[in-house]
Scaffold this motif. Structure first.
Motif, short mmCIF file in Angstrom:
data_model
loop_
_atom_site.label_atom_id
_atom_site.label_comp_id
_atom_site.label_asym_id
_atom_site.label_seq_id
_atom_site.Cartn_x
_atom_site.Cartn_y
_atom_site.Cartn_z
N MET A 1 0.72 -1.23 0.12
CA MET A 1 0.03 -0.08 -0.03
C MET A 1 0.69 1.40 0.07
O MET A 1 0.53 2.30 -0.64
CB MET A 1 -0.89 -0.11 1.27
CG MET A 1 -1.96 -1.13 0.98
SD MET A 1 -2.89 -1.17 -0.54
CE MET A 1 -3.90 0.49 0.00
N ARG A 2 2.10 1.04 0.86
CA ARG A 2 3.02 2.43 0.47
C ARG A 2 3.50 2.65 -0.72
O ARG A 2 3.69 3.83 -1.25
CB ARG A 2 4.15 2.14 1.71
CG ARG A 2 3.86 2.32 3.16
CD ARG A 2 4.74 2.30 3.99
NE ARG A 2 5.92 1.08 4.02
CZ ARG A 2 5.52 0.12 4.84
NH1 ARG A 2 4.78 0.41 5.76
NH2 ARG A 2 6.36 -1.03 4.72
N ARG A 3 3.74 1.58 -1.48
CA ARG A 3 4.30 1.65 -2.89
C ARG A 3 3.15 2.21 -3.65
O ARG A 3 3.59 3.04 -4.67
CB ARG A 3 4.66 0.35 -3.64
CG ARG A 3 5.97 0.11 -2.79
CD ARG A 3 6.67 -1.23 -3.64
NE ARG A 3 5.69 -2.45 -3.60
CZ ARG A 3 5.51 -3.59 -3.01
NH1 ARG A 3 6.43 -3.52 -1.84
NH2 ARG A 3 4.83 -4.27 -3.23
N GLU A 4 2.07 1.91 -3.56
CA GLU A 4 0.78 2.57 -4.28
C GLU A 4 0.51 3.82 -3.89
O GLU A 4 -0.30 4.59 -4.93
CB GLU A 4 -0.50 1.63 -4.06
CG GLU A 4 -0.17 0.32 -4.89
CD GLU A 4 -0.34 0.16 -6.13
OE1 GLU A 4 -1.09 0.91 -6.60
OE2 GLU A 4 0.13 -0.76 -6.71
N ALA A 5 0.85 4.28 -2.90
CA ALA A 5 0.11 5.66 -2.19
C ALA A 5 0.77 6.77 -3.15
O ALA A 5 2.16 6.85 -3.77
CB ALA A 5 0.49 5.91 -0.92
N ILE A 6 -0.05 7.94 -3.36
CA ILE A 6 0.42 9.08 -4.00
C ILE A 6 1.60 9.71 -3.20
O ILE A 6 1.48 9.77 -2.05
CB ILE A 6 -0.91 10.04 -4.02
CG1 ILE A 6 -1.79 9.54 -5.07
CG2 ILE A 6 -0.06 11.37 -4.68
CD1 ILE A 6 -3.12 10.35 -5.17
N ASN A 7 2.71 10.20 -3.98
CA ASN A 7 3.82 10.75 -3.43
C ASN A 7 3.91 12.29 -3.29
O ASN A 7 3.93 12.76 -4.43
CB ASN A 7 5.13 10.20 -3.94
CG ASN A 7 6.38 10.46 -3.50
OD1 ASN A 7 6.60 11.30 -2.40
ND2 ASN A 7 7.25 10.15 -3.87
N PRO A 8 3.66 12.82 -2.35
CA PRO A 8 3.70 14.46 -2.20
C PRO A 8 5.00 14.94 -2.86
O PRO A 8 4.94 16.20 -3.44
CB PRO A 8 3.36 14.97 -0.78
CG PRO A 8 2.91 13.59 -0.15
CD PRO A 8 3.69 12.25 -0.82
N GLU A 9 6.09 14.30 -2.91
CA GLU A 9 7.15 14.83 -3.55
C GLU A 9 7.09 15.19 -4.98
O GLU A 9 7.83 15.82 -5.50
CB GLU A 9 8.50 14.00 -3.05
CG GLU A 9 9.04 13.80 -1.78
CD GLU A 9 9.51 14.66 -1.12
OE1 GLU A 9 9.84 15.88 -2.01
OE2 GLU A 9 9.38 15.11 0.11
N THR A 10 6.35 14.33 -5.48
CA THR A 10 5.94 14.74 -6.97
C THR A 10 5.12 15.93 -7.21
O THR A 10 5.01 16.31 -8.44
CB THR A 10 5.46 13.44 -7.60
OG1 THR A 10 4.28 13.22 -7.04
CG2 THR A 10 6.26 12.22 -7.41
N PHE A 11 4.71 16.45 -6.35
CA PHE A 11 4.04 17.61 -6.36
C PHE A 11 4.63 18.98 -5.87
O PHE A 11 4.18 20.09 -5.78
CB PHE A 11 2.69 17.54 -5.42
CG PHE A 11 1.72 16.74 -6.00
CD1 PHE A 11 0.81 17.07 -6.81
CD2 PHE A 11 1.86 15.51 -5.75
CE1 PHE A 11 -0.13 16.02 -7.32
CE2 PHE A 11 1.02 14.33 -6.19
CZ PHE A 11 0.06 14.80 -7.08
N ARG A 12 6.14 18.97 -5.83
CA ARG A 12 6.83 20.00 -5.27
C ARG A 12 6.74 21.37 -6.33
O ARG A 12 6.88 22.20 -5.79
CB ARG A 12 8.47 19.58 -5.20
CG ARG A 12 8.61 18.97 -3.82
CD ARG A 12 10.09 18.82 -3.43
NE ARG A 12 10.08 18.33 -2.20
CZ ARG A 12 10.04 19.09 -0.85
NH1 ARG A 12 9.88 20.20 -1.03
NH2 ARG A 12 10.28 18.46 0.24
#
Length: 252
Positions: A1-12
Motif C-alpha cells: 500500500m505504501r508503494r501504491e500511495a500518491i507521493n507528495p514529493e512529485t507535487f513540489r
C-alpha cells in the motif's frame, strides 16, 4: 500500500515548501499515534490495512465498484489530515469523471459514529472533503481535488480475516470476484449517499445535495447490475449494522 500511495514529493512544482510542512505534520502525527498505541489499536490498524488492500485490488481486478472505476491510494498526508484512505474515480466519458472518497473503517467495537459525525458537520457548513495531492491521467489534472463526497466502508474483524484467507491463497482468488462482501460495501455507500443527499437538502445545501445525488446514481446502478450477475447471501456484519443505525439517528 505504501508503494501504491500518491507521493507528495512529485507535487513540489505545485506546493513547493508546502510539501515540507505537510511532511512535518505527518511525522508529528505518526509520533503521536505511536505514543498512544496499544496492542488492540495495532491489531485494528493491521486489519484496516489488509481490508483496504483487498478493496484497492478487487475494486478494479474484480470490478467490485463497477467496470469504469479506478482506485487511488491517497498520500499519508490526506489519509491523516482529511480522513481519506482511497479515492475512486468513475469515468463518465473521455473527458469527464466523478470522484468518491472512501474512508476505511475497521473496529472491534463497530464505532463509526465519530467519522459520520465529521461528515455530518461538514455538510451543515456546506463543505465536502478535499484531497490535496491527486493526479488523474484520465482528466489530465494534478493538484487539489475539491468537493469530494466521503463515505465510510466498514467490516468487522471476523469478516476481514475470512477475506484475507481467500486473498493470500492464489487458487481461491476467483472466490473474491463473487464474494458477497461487495454487496455490503456497495450498500454501505448507497445508504450513506442517499442519507447525505436528504440531509443536505434539509439543511439548505442544494449544491452538495446535487453532488451526492450524482454519485448515488452511479453506485446504485453498479449495485443493481451486481444483483443481476451475482448471488447475494444477504449476510451483513456488525459494522454494517452500526453504520445503518448511526445514519438513522445522527442525520435527522
Amino acid at each position: 500500500m505504501r508503494r501504491e500511495a500518491i507521493n507528495p514529493e512529485t507535487f513540489r512544482d505545485i506546493y513547493h515548501e508546502g510539501v515540507d510542512k505537510d511532511n512535518t505534520y505527518v511525522k508529528a502525527m505518526e509520533d503521536k499515534f505511536k505514543q498512544d498505541s496499544t496492542s488492540e489499536k495495532e491489531e485494528v490498524l493491521k486489519l484496516a490495512t489488509v481490508f483496504e488492500g483487498i478493496i484497492h485490488e478487487n475494486a478494479e481486478l474484480s470490478d467490485w465498484l463497477g467496470q469504469n472505476a479506478q482506485t487511488f491510494k491517497t498520500s499519508r498526508f490526506d489519509d491523516i489530515a482529511n480522513g481519506v484512505d482511497t479515492i475512486v474515480e468513475f469515468e463518465e466519458s473521455e473527458t469527464t469523471a466523478s470522484h468518491l472518497a472512501l474512508a476505511i473503517d475497521v473496529t472491534f467495537s463497530s464505532d463509526t459514529e465519530r467519522k459520520l459525525a465529521d461528515i455530518r458537520d461538514k455538510i451543515k457548513k456546506g463543505e465536502l472533503t478535499k484531497i490535496k495531492y491527486f493526479a488523474s491521467e484520465h482528466l489530465g489534472m494534478r493538484g487539489e481535488l475539491a468537493k469530494v463526497p466521503r463515505v465510510i466502508i466498514g467490516a468487522e474483524s471476523k469478516t476481514i480475516k475470512q477475506l484475507a484467507e481467500l486473498w493470500i491463497e492464489g487458487d481461491k482468488k476467483k472466490e473474491l470476484g463473487v464474494h458477497p462482501i461487495q454487496f455490503q460495501i456497495l450498500e454501505e455507500i448507497v445508504e450513506q449517499l442517499e442519507t447525505f443527499q436528504n440531509f443536505a437538502e434539509r439543511n439548505h445545501q442544494p449544491e452538495l445535495a446535487a453532488i451526492f445525488e450524482k454519485r448515488l446514481a452511479f453506485v446504485s446502478k453498479i449495485l443493481e447490475e451486481k444483483r443481476i450477475m451475482l448471488d447475494d447471501n444477504g449476510e451483513r456484519d456488525s459494522v454494517f449494522e452500526d453504520i445503518e443505525r448511526n445514519l438513522r439517528t445522527m442525520f435527522v
